[in-house]
Design a protein around this motif. Structure first.
Motif, PDB file in Angstrom:
ATOM      1  N   CYS A 112      40.942  38.488  38.356  1.00 62.25           N
ATOM      2  CA  CYS A 112      41.972  37.667  39.014  1.00 62.25           C
ATOM      3  C   CYS A 112      41.360  36.289  39.285  1.00 62.25           C
ATOM      4  O   CYS A 112      40.253  36.191  39.820  1.00 62.25           O
ATOM      5  CB  CYS A 112      42.368  38.339  40.328  1.00 62.25           C
ATOM      6  N   CYS A 115      40.476  35.539  43.283  1.00 59.61           N
ATOM      7  CA  CYS A 115      39.359  36.167  43.999  1.00 59.61           C
ATOM      8  C   CYS A 115      38.177  36.444  43.063  1.00 59.61           C
ATOM      9  O   CYS A 115      37.179  37.022  43.480  1.00 59.61           O
ATOM     10  CB  CYS A 115      39.815  37.468  44.657  1.00 59.61           C
ATOM     11  N   CYS A 144      43.126  40.109  48.559  1.00 61.10           N
ATOM     12  CA  CYS A 144      43.662  39.000  47.763  1.00 61.10           C
ATOM     13  C   CYS A 144      45.150  39.229  47.504  1.00 61.10           C
ATOM     14  O   CYS A 144      45.551  40.283  47.033  1.00 61.10           O
ATOM     15  CB  CYS A 144      42.898  38.904  46.447  1.00 61.10           C
ATOM     16  N   CYS A 147      46.379  39.266  43.482  1.00 62.83           N
ATOM     17  CA  CYS A 147      46.239  40.467  42.638  1.00 62.83           C
ATOM     18  C   CYS A 147      46.518  41.739  43.427  1.00 62.83           C
ATOM     19  O   CYS A 147      46.321  42.841  42.926  1.00 62.83           O
ATOM     20  CB  CYS A 147      44.834  40.520  42.037  1.00 62.83           C
TER      21      CYS A 147
HETATM   22 ZN    ZN Z   1      42.669  38.571  43.404  1.00 57.67          ZN
END
Ligand code: ZN
Length: 208
Positions: A112, A115, A144, A147
């Motif tokens: 992602c 993050c 996060c 995601c």
């Molecule tokens: Zn993430």
């Protein structure tokens, strides 16, 4: 010990996680023989779920084919098509859904962007609030949002549109989003459900 680590205990190719194995196996009090017995039990009870986990974490070719076959069988119980084009689309959706499920944040290019695959991000607001209370600089994190804590970048649904339009060039995007995307989501969800069943079966076995 969690099932995904247990899988690596009996896998000679998983040297990377040897340290985790050693520590978790000591803390769980399970011997290698115990883990192998438990895995044998899970394989009998939840073969598809275990194959999916092997495919995801160890990328074993034979388990990937087993999982692919199991997912195909599932798709045919729910969405069997009598025409060749429909079956061809389904075969590709099954393959894409399996690829989607098998991604981990450790896989190259799958992290992602928000993050970086860590599944959580700095919680600046909470840090500031804490600082106001006790004048202490503490690093805090939160899951996060981008995601949803998976650490994975989103796989664009346009992939499904491309697959369908290759076989049915006249199919418009709206129809595809209405008809094929829900089927695709269902295929991915089936993989997660099988994984959960396998994990539950393993937990039951090692707690006995
Ligand atoms: Zn993430």
């Amino acid at each position: 010990m969690r099932l995904e680590y247990a899988l690596t205990v009996c896998d000679p190719r998983s040297l990377m996680v040897a340290d985790i194995q050693a520590s978790t196996s000591r803390s769980s009090g399970l011997s290698k023989a115990d883990i192998m017995t438990a895995l044998g039990y899970v394989q009998r009870q939840e073969h598809a779920g275990l194959a999916l986990l092997y495919a995801k974490y160890l990328k074993h070719d034979n388990e990937i084919s087993y999982a692919l076959d199991a997912l195909w069988q599932y798709s045919q119980t729910k969405h069997a098509s009598s025409n060749i084009k429909g079956r061809a689309i389904m075969r590709q959706l099954v393959a894409l859904a399996l690829f989607d499920y098998c991604r981990t944040p450790e896989d190259k290019g799958q992290q992602c962007p928000a993050c970086k695959g860590r599944k959580e991000v700095r919680d600046r607001k909470a840090e500031e609030q804490l600082y106001e209370i006790c004048s202490k600089v503490v690093e805090l994190t939160k899951p996060c949002k981008r995601c949803h804590g998976t650490g994975l970048k989103a796989l664009p649904k346009s992939n499904v549109v491309t697959i369908v339009q290759k076989m049915m060039p006249k199919a418009n995007e709206r129809t595809i989003y209405r008809t094929w995307i829900p089927i695709y989501n269902e295929l991915v969800q089936w993989c997660y459900t099988q994984e959960e069943e396998a994990s539950r079966s393993y937990s039951r076995m090692v707690r006995m």
